[in-house]
Design an enzyme around this catalytic site. Sequence first.
Site: not given
Ligand code: NAP
Length: 256
Positions: A16-18, A41, A66, A92, A155, A162, A193
């Site tokens: 849904s996001r990011g 969301s 999940v 993800n 973190y 991770k 994000t």
């Molecule tokens: N952003 C960064 O800088 C970064 C860097 C390295 C790695 N990552 C990794 O990349 C991945 C995505 O991160 P992001 O920054 O894109 O996240 P984000 O924008 O915060 O979005 C998180 C997404 O995960 C969903 N979500 C959270 N908990 C959940 C659950 N228990 N069951 C199902 N869906 C769930 C949310 O759904 P809802 O919208 O419905 O709540 C949303 O779609 C993660 O694994 C994160 O650790 C991110």
Amino acid sequence: MNIDLTDKIALVTGASRGIGRATAIRFADAGADVIVNYVTSRNAAEEVADEIVRLGRRAWIVKADVSEKEDVEMMFEFIRNEIGRLNILVSNAATGGFRPLLAATNKNFDAAFHTNVLALMYLVQSAMPLLENKPTRGKIITISSHGAIAGLPMYGLVGASKAALESLVRHFTLEIGDKGVNINVVRAGLVATDSSRRLPNAEKLFKDQIIFTQVGERILLPEDVANTILFLASPLSDMIQGETITIDGGAAIRGA
Ligand SMILES: NC(=O)c1ccc[n+]([C@@H]2O[C@H](COP(=O)([O-])OP(=O)(O)OC[C@H]3O[C@@H](n4cnc5c(N)ncnc54)[C@H](OP(=O)(O)O)[C@@H]3O)[C@@H](O)[C@H]2O)c1
């Protein structure tokens, strides 16, 4: 060779996001039909599904937490009954919970490890009967971060989760690789994000990224990460197995 995912079905958790959103749309752009998973969301998930349909592909929206085994099993019941097959799984979804380790509780630890680690086990166990021993290799991709190997302020729980996730992937390889499935990790640098904007000191971290990145003054976008995920979801990566690929514009080389 262009990456063509025509006729492939992909499940993207947290779509849904990011990064998940960018991945779902990138997959559809490459020809895949996409299952858009979310947990809270609904409107955002519907917007992603609308975009997938605008691109001429099919989209299904499935609400599932999940970190809950029953939810994951119900999501796969839907996939088996309504779609009947699956080619690509992107695990993800993750939770942040940025806090000092000295103040962390069992509950905080469980939340981080259930959503960020255990979910992969539930998802792979449920997905394998649909992915294994098909004419083209099944693909599983999950997302890690620099916190898996570095120490970052606030973190600790996420970073440790991770690190566990990356290890879980290497060990899954031994059990699923010969069954026609690839599993790999994308270790992403800092991407703007919703979750990273909540990082303590986020503004400074984003400024530093521009300095540390070795591709000119350019920030890492969700779409950049989605492109790496797309490669790992395609036959071009059939010989990449149990690996962690870093995408950060070279920032880690400078210690960022
Ligand atoms: N952003 C960064 O800088 C970064 C860097 C390295 C790695 N990552 C990794 O990349 C991945 C995505 O991160 P992001 O920054 O894109 O996240 P984000 O924008 O915060 O979005 C998180 C997404 O995960 C969903 N979500 C959270 N908990 C959940 C659950 N228990 N069951 C199902 N869906 C769930 C949310 O759904 P809802 O919208 O419905 O709540 C949303 O779609 C993660 O694994 C994160 O650790 C991110």
